[in-house]
Every structure is written in C-alpha cells, then in structure tokens.
Design a protein around this motif. Structure first.
Motif, PDB file in Angstrom:
ATOM      1  N   ARG A 131       2.204  15.047  30.544  1.00  0.00           N
ATOM      2  CA  ARG A 131       2.401  15.777  31.811  1.00  0.00           C
ATOM      3  C   ARG A 131       2.395  14.768  32.961  1.00  0.00           C
ATOM      4  O   ARG A 131       1.636  13.817  32.963  1.00  0.00           O
ATOM      5  CB  ARG A 131       1.289  16.801  32.008  1.00  0.00           C
ATOM      6  CG  ARG A 131       1.297  17.903  30.954  1.00  0.00           C
ATOM      7  CD  ARG A 131       0.054  18.759  31.075  1.00  0.00           C
ATOM      8  NE  ARG A 131       0.104  19.653  32.215  1.00  0.00           N
ATOM      9  CZ  ARG A 131      -0.971  20.273  32.713  1.00  0.00           C
ATOM     10  NH1 ARG A 131      -2.163  20.061  32.199  1.00  0.00           N
ATOM     11  NH2 ARG A 131      -0.850  21.110  33.726  1.00  0.00           N
ATOM     12  N   LEU A 176       7.258  22.346  42.315  1.00  0.00           N
ATOM     13  CA  LEU A 176       6.690  23.116  41.195  1.00  0.00           C
ATOM     14  C   LEU A 176       6.053  22.227  40.128  1.00  0.00           C
ATOM     15  O   LEU A 176       5.018  22.581  39.550  1.00  0.00           O
ATOM     16  CB  LEU A 176       7.789  23.988  40.564  1.00  0.00           C
ATOM     17  CG  LEU A 176       7.322  24.916  39.438  1.00  0.00           C
ATOM     18  CD1 LEU A 176       6.289  25.925  39.943  1.00  0.00           C
ATOM     19  CD2 LEU A 176       8.512  25.656  38.808  1.00  0.00           C
ATOM     20  N   SER A 206      11.811  26.306  36.674  1.00  0.00           N
ATOM     21  CA  SER A 206      11.485  25.586  35.442  1.00  0.00           C
ATOM     22  C   SER A 206      11.887  24.120  35.611  1.00  0.00           C
ATOM     23  O   SER A 206      12.547  23.759  36.596  1.00  0.00           O
ATOM     24  CB  SER A 206      12.220  26.201  34.248  1.00  0.00           C
ATOM     25  OG  SER A 206      13.625  26.075  34.439  1.00  0.00           O
ATOM     26  N   SER A 246       0.269  26.592  40.221  1.00  0.00           N
ATOM     27  CA  SER A 246       1.610  27.110  40.504  1.00  0.00           C
ATOM     28  C   SER A 246       1.611  28.616  40.780  1.00  0.00           C
ATOM     29  O   SER A 246       2.631  29.174  41.177  1.00  0.00           O
ATOM     30  CB  SER A 246       2.575  26.781  39.360  1.00  0.00           C
ATOM     31  OG  SER A 246       2.063  27.265  38.150  1.00  0.00           O
ATOM     32  N   SER A 265      -2.326  22.940  37.922  1.00  0.00           N
ATOM     33  CA  SER A 265      -2.686  24.317  37.524  1.00  0.00           C
ATOM     34  C   SER A 265      -2.788  25.227  38.751  1.00  0.00           C
ATOM     35  O   SER A 265      -3.656  26.091  38.836  1.00  0.00           O
ATOM     36  CB  SER A 265      -4.024  24.339  36.764  1.00  0.00           C
ATOM     37  OG  SER A 265      -4.040  23.399  35.725  1.00  0.00           O
ATOM     38  N   ARG A 302       2.325  22.738  38.934  1.00  0.00           N
ATOM     39  CA  ARG A 302       1.960  23.027  37.540  1.00  0.00           C
ATOM     40  C   ARG A 302       0.950  22.005  37.017  1.00  0.00           C
ATOM     41  O   ARG A 302       0.009  22.360  36.315  1.00  0.00           O
ATOM     42  CB  ARG A 302       3.208  23.013  36.651  1.00  0.00           C
ATOM     43  CG  ARG A 302       4.051  24.257  36.818  1.00  0.00           C
ATOM     44  CD  ARG A 302       5.278  24.186  35.920  1.00  0.00           C
ATOM     45  NE  ARG A 302       5.945  25.462  35.854  1.00  0.00           N
ATOM     46  CZ  ARG A 302       7.084  25.669  35.197  1.00  0.00           C
ATOM     47  NH1 ARG A 302       7.686  24.654  34.574  1.00  0.00           N
ATOM     48  NH2 ARG A 302       7.628  26.867  35.163  1.00  0.00           N
ATOM     49  N   SER A 303       1.164  20.745  37.350  1.00  0.00           N
ATOM     50  CA  SER A 303       0.231  19.716  36.884  1.00  0.00           C
ATOM     51  C   SER A 303      -1.161  19.891  37.496  1.00  0.00           C
ATOM     52  O   SER A 303      -2.146  19.410  36.952  1.00  0.00           O
ATOM     53  CB  SER A 303       0.781  18.319  37.189  1.00  0.00           C
ATOM     54  OG  SER A 303       1.907  18.082  36.349  1.00  0.00           O
TER      55      SER A 303
END
Ligand code: GUN
Ligand code: ZN
Length: 435
Positions: free
Chosen positions: A317, A361, A15, A370, A368, A365-366
């Motif tokens: 983001r 990570l 996280s 991950s 999409s 995630r940014s």
C-alpha cells in the motif's frame, strides 16, 4: 447554516486507475454542482440537479471553468521543519544532525511553536492541502500548538509528538516513560477533539532505545485504532547504523515488526531500499509505504520503486507526501511531478490519473479515512480544492493546445504550484481567500 453551492468541473476518484484510459476509475462532471452545508457535502452531481435541491438562500460560487477536486492529502511532513527547508547537506544523517535537530530544539518554547503552527496551516491551505499527517517535535508544547491551531481552522489533521530517547541532542530527548506518558496525555487532550487524530510517533529506530520501542508497543496495544508513523529504509548509512543498533533483527522492517508496530495503521516514511522479504512483510501486514519524492531527491536518498511495489504479487500500500523540511515544496502538485520523474528514471510510467488518485482517494484509503476525505461523495467532509490549469502565462499558453482531461491534469502537475490553487475549502469554508 447557510448552504454553499460550488459550480465547476467536478473530478473525483472511485477506484485506483488501471490505465490512462480507465474512465471507470473516476467521476467527471463537466458542469457540476457541489452543495455544502455545515462542513459536509450534501449533494454532488450535475449542476442543474444539485441546484434544484439547494436552499433558496444558498450562496452560489461559480468556479467555471476550473476543476473542483477533493482537497489534497499530505501523508508525511514535519511541522517543526518549516525553517529547515533548503538546508545544504550531503545526506540524511548530516542533514538531521547539522540542521534539523538543532531547529527542532526551539519547539520547547510554546510561543515559537504557536507562531510556526500559524504559518504551517497557512502554507497547507495556500497549496490546496486540507489534511496532513505530521510529526511534531519531541516536546509536548509542539503537539499542543499543532492541534490547537488545527482545531481553530477546523482541519482534519493527524499528528503526534515524536518519541526519541537517544542519538540526538539533549534538548531533543525524552525517556521511555516520558514519551509514553506525554503521548497518553496528548491522546487524552486532543484525539477526537475537533477533527484531530493523534498518531503514535516513534521518530525512527535510530533515535529510540529498545526500552522506548517497548513503550511504543504498549501504546499501540492500548490504542489499536490510532495511526502509527515512523521512518523506514531511507538511506544506506541510516539502514546500516539501524541494523547495528538492533543486531537481533533480520532487517530494518523486522525491528518494527518485533515491537508490534507493523500493521495496517502504520505509515512508514520513505521505504526506498526495502528487500523482497521486507516488501512481503509490509504487504502481509497491509502497512503503508509513504513516498516523499522531493525529499528523496533533495537528500539524495534514492529512487523509490513506486510502480514495482504496486504491481507485486504481494502489493505494498502506498501514500504520497511532501516530507517538509527534507522535502522542498509544500505543493502536492510539485510532489507528484517529482514522483513522475523518479519513475521515468526507473524506466516506469506514472500516469496523471494515478497521481491525482494518490493525492486524494489513494491517500485517504491508506489512512483508512476514505469514508470522510479524498472524495466528493455526499455525506463526506467538505474539504475541496479548486484548480486552474492556466494559472500562469506559461500554463495558459500550453492550455491553448490541451485537449483532454488527462492532458490538463498532467499540465497542472508538471507546471502547477500554489498559483494554480484558486481556492481551498476547509469544512465548506473558503480558507485560501481568507488568508
Ligand atoms: N528520519 C528520521 N527523522 C527524519 C526526518 O526528520 N526527516 C527525514 N527525511 N528522515 C528522517
Ligand atoms: Zn520524515
């Protein structure tokens, strides 16, 4: 396929770190094992447990005492700008017109594009970067060379042929129809082949007519799952010229919004000088601001308000990237060192956990992505970097007094470069050692 078992200190994030002491945000295994098979991580955890699950003929590589992390992700760079790096210019627009556009004209030649593609992937691997999001030139030849070489190396890459139909030399212009047709051809030929992802790539509003922006919008509608990449709010003169070209738009961000390009798959390079309205619009659309610190300093573009954008009521983001060749280093470690210094100048703190989260990570995630990259989780791609915080005599001396993991990460970021990359595994295969 034969399994490969790596032994070392495993570090990966689960996280976004909330502070320098947020030990919930990462997993750290001091004697860890990472088992890779057929390009994928099949086991990850304490060495003894992972070793017990490995095949009898697994090849074991002992990387102790080094750190093993997910491969770095570079969210924005220009494949045709390897020979633009270190060009002496006063600002963005001078740099583009004097050096960058003439250099990109050379990519009409397949042989040149192929030669540079070889160097491009060598350089990424040398610096521990296993996924990158790249702009090719306007020429289809450049995208073909970029994706063919990625496939040869089995790397997960995102890229696109730049669309640009004005305000550049003739040799660098397409038309709305040509940009649309060639992007479609590139999608048909390369998207989903190997580990390739094609991104819709209008260079920036200055080099696209409203008609080309409409063609881009049509592509975005036809291929809603594809990434879109462009530039936004990098330099004051650029912003002024852009707004003059689109007088009906409220601001720079609104130009892209009007053509349906403001969404959660859109990666906007720079975003240094956004107004509150623009930051709100980015946040509401879940669009990504990609920070390119070495480039911002090199071109004198400005100080990106990273922490301020992250802690807004409506947070934006974030991605981090080298922006080669406006950027001055292929290394994501060098990149985060400069990111840290920019926050220092703004009176903000960027702690090392946040930096390493962003390079792995956070960027995944940014993008999409991950579920595939940016982690050491079982079932994800075996793209891995091995880091040595004592890689140079100066680093080794400092390492003598380093006591904690975060101190070690900070040392790696502050002094590290390609010499700190012991090995880069691409889909489970040692790629740096093979260079
Ligand atoms: N804006 C439009 N094109 C470019 C580019 O190639 N580099 C940078 N830094 N900004 C741009
Ligand atoms: Zn760029």
């Amino acid at each position: 396929m034969t399994q490969t078992l790596l032994r070392g200190r495993l570090l990966s994030f689960v996280s976004e770190p909330q502070s320098l002491t947020d030990s919930e945000s990462y997993r750290y295994e001091t004697d860890g094992g990472l088992l890779m098979d057929n390009g994928v991580i099949v086991e990850s955890g304490p060495y003894a447990e992972v070793e017990a699950k490995s095949a009898a003929d697994a090849v074991e590589i002992d990387h102790r005492p080094h750190l093993i992390m997910p491969g770095f992700i570079d969210m924005h760079l220009h494949f045709p700008q390897m020979q633009v790096i270190a060009s002496y210019a006063a600002n963005l627009l001078e740099w583009l017109n004097t050096y960058t556009f003439p250099e990109e004209c050379r990519f009409v030649e397949s042989a040149h594009a192929q030669r540079i593609a070889t160097h491009f992937y060598d350089e990424l691997i040398r610096h521990g970067t296993t996924t990158a999001v790249a702009y090719c030139s306007v020429h289809k030849t450049s995208a073909d060379a970029f994706f063919a070489e990625a496939m040869k190396r089995n790397m997960r890459m995102v890229g696109g042929k730049v669309m640009m139909d004005r305000n550049a030399p003739q040799g660098l212009l397409d038309t709305p129809q040509m940009g649309y047709d060639e992007t479609r051809e590139i999608i048909a030929e390369w998207h989903g082949k190997g580990r390739n992802h094609v991104a819709i790539t209008p260079r920036f509003a200055i080099t696209s007519t409203p008609q080309q922006m409409e063609a881009t919008q049509a592509l975005a509608r036809e291929f809603p799952d594809l990434h879109i990449q462009t530039h936004l709010s990098e330099n004051h003169d650029e912003i002024k010229f852009t707004c003059e070209l689109y007088p009906d738009a409220i601001d720079y961000t609104d130009i892209y919004a009007r053509y349906g390009l403001l969404g959660d798959k859109t990666l906007f390079g720079h975003c240094i000088h956004l107004s509150e309205r623009e930051a709100d619009a980015m946040s509401e659309a879940s669009a990504i601001a990609v920070h390119c610190p070495t480039s911002n300093l090199f071109l004198g573009s400005g100080l990106f308000p990273l922490k301020a954008l992250m802690r807004r009521d409506k947070p934006v983001r974030i991605g981090v990237a080298t922006d080669i060749g406006g950027g001055s280093s292929y290394s994501m470690l060098r990149t985060m060192d400069e990111a840290y210094k920019i926050q220092q100048l703004l009176g903000e703190r960027l702690n090392p956990l946040e930096s390493y989260y962003l390079m792995t990570l956070g960027n995944a995630r940014s993008l999409s992505l991950s579920d595939r990259i940016g982690t050491l989780d079982k079932g994800t791609d075996a793209d891995v970097v091995v880091l040595n915080a004592a890689a140079t005599p100066g680093m080794a001396l400092k390492m003598e007094v380093v006591k904690t993991l975060t101190e070690e990460l900070f040392l790696l970021q502050t002094m590290g470069d390609d010499r700190a990359i012991v090995e880069t595994y691409v889909a489970g295969v040692a790629a740096k050692g093979a260079l």
